[in-house]
Design an enzyme around this catalytic site. Sequence first.
Site, PDB file in Angstrom:
ATOM      1  N   LYS A 107       0.804  -1.221   0.000  1.00 18.60           N
ATOM      2  CA  LYS A 107       0.000   0.000   0.000  1.00 18.60           C
ATOM      3  C   LYS A 107       0.835   1.270   0.000  1.00 18.60           C
ATOM      4  CE  LYS A 107      -4.249  -1.931   1.801  1.00 18.60           C
ATOM      5  NZ  LYS A 107      -3.846  -3.350   2.018  1.00 18.60           N
TER       6      LYS A 107
HETATM    7  C1  LIG Z   1      -4.595  -4.330   1.712  1.00 20.37           C
HETATM    8  C2  LIG Z   1      -3.891  -5.612   1.604  1.00 20.37           C
HETATM    9  C3  LIG Z   1      -4.356  -6.633   0.768  1.00 20.37           C
HETATM   10  C4  LIG Z   1      -5.645  -6.496  -0.009  1.00 20.37           C
HETATM   11  O1  LIG Z   1      -5.548  -5.536  -1.009  1.00 20.37           O
HETATM   12  P1  LIG Z   1      -6.897  -4.971  -1.695  1.00 20.37           P
HETATM   13  O2  LIG Z   1      -6.427  -3.970  -2.667  1.00 20.37           O
HETATM   14  O3  LIG Z   1      -7.700  -4.395  -0.592  1.00 20.37           O
HETATM   15  O4  LIG Z   1      -7.559  -6.158  -2.318  1.00 20.37           O
HETATM   16  C5  LIG Z   1      -3.614  -7.794   0.655  1.00 20.37           C
HETATM   17  N1  LIG Z   1      -2.481  -7.970   1.366  1.00 20.37           N
HETATM   18  C6  LIG Z   1      -2.014  -7.024   2.188  1.00 20.37           C
HETATM   19  C7  LIG Z   1      -0.774  -7.296   2.947  1.00 20.37           C
HETATM   20  C8  LIG Z   1      -2.689  -5.818   2.323  1.00 20.37           C
HETATM   21  O5  LIG Z   1      -2.208  -4.885   3.140  1.00 20.37           O
END
Ligand SMILES: *Cc1c(COP(=O)(O)O)cnc(C)c1O
Length: 431
Positions: A107
């Site tokens: 993210k």
């Molecule tokens: C947020 C997150 C996800 C999921 O991602 P999305 O875009 O919400 O589907 C998967 N793995 C980790 C480690 C995350 O932080």
Amino acid sequence: MNYYSLNNKSLTSNFKQAAITGIAPDGGLYFPEFIPKLYDKFLANLSTLSEEEIGLKVMQPYVGNEIDKANLEKIIAETINFNFPVVKIREALYSLELYHGPTLAFKDVGARFMSRCLSYFNQNNNKKITVLVATSGDTGGAVANGFLGVDGVEVIILYPKNKVSAIQELQLTTLGQNIIALEVDGTFDDCQAIVKQAFVDDAVNAAYQLTSANSINVARWLPQQLYYFFAAKEFKNQLPIFCVPSGNFGNICAGILAWASGLPVHHFIAACNTNNVVQAYLQTQNYQPQKAVPTLSNAMDVGNPSNFVRILEIFNHQFPELKNKLSSYSITDEETISTLKQIHQNYTYIADPHGAVGFASAEQYLQENNSIHPIIVLETAHPIKFDVTVQNALGINLDYPASVQHLLTKRKQTVKLDSSYSTFKDWMMSR
Ligand SMILES: *Cc1c(COP(=O)(O)O)cnc(C)c1O
């Protein structure tokens, strides 16, 4: 580029407005008016281009002339100033490690791009922007880190009490300055519901200039396309399958958007934990939101994935086309643990629980399909973020990277709230 609301196509905004407001005034998600088509020459030359060049080419059409080229170049360079290695696990199976950024999860890219766009847009504005964000674990830290110390912006993070890992909690509750963490006695879906309601609450919007930093914000969602282009650089003349650990479906939706704009991809796999709304949809064509169930891969504990409507939109709501391009598997916590062990024993690779859901899904896909295509599993978090789970599963101790070590000495600071909207609103209006 204009963006329309998925609730009402005639309600449009430009990139700047969409990035600042996060969600359309009618509560709909923004969607680009058209999907830019990338030139064949660009796609053919991908492996010769730098990541910055790719970033600019991919993002420019979405930003339009809202940010001039020099500033966009700078924003992109700062956004992606760490590595995105593709690690070979075994023949035709790879891990695309997206966790080398400052908060050790994928993210960081979306959060860094968005925070820089917002501070660019806000430079001549003297009204403070309040970023309101719900997190299932990793968003909070990434967004907080992206905005820490940025003038004219405060960040309010809602996270579900006792449902994020210790390191995730430290990453979002110890920063201070312009970052406020709300510890909500409820689930991620409760936090998300509060945020959604705040955006359509006139009183709150009169008191604050609100913006959302969830993956629904186009400035967070769109740059996630870059992972898929970066990985594709290394798979010339081979059509890869991307297997994406998914919760709110922002990341995989960005991958599908990259494909829709021309990136050659054989197939997408949405790897989910027991929160399996999309898997059920692909089997029954019936979309039934559920209450989120807590699992070991907590960043994917989402019972009503916001971005799924964007995926439907990319496919023009044509179910057969969608089903042809997207598979989904639902992995239990037991399978997550056994996959962590297998990947470690067989390939000396340490995955995190989210990546393990990805590897388990890739194996299930391979059992059902006689595929010759390389499968790229997106490893979305550093295993240290889920140290207890990983260490217990593997019976080893993990080293703490320096960025985590300094957190362990800090004190958590939160405001504790129950999960009702009225409690949140009272708090907001009395600050
Ligand atoms: C947020 C997150 C996800 C999921 O991602 P999305 O875009 O919400 O589907 C998967 N793995 C980790 C480690 C995350 O932080």
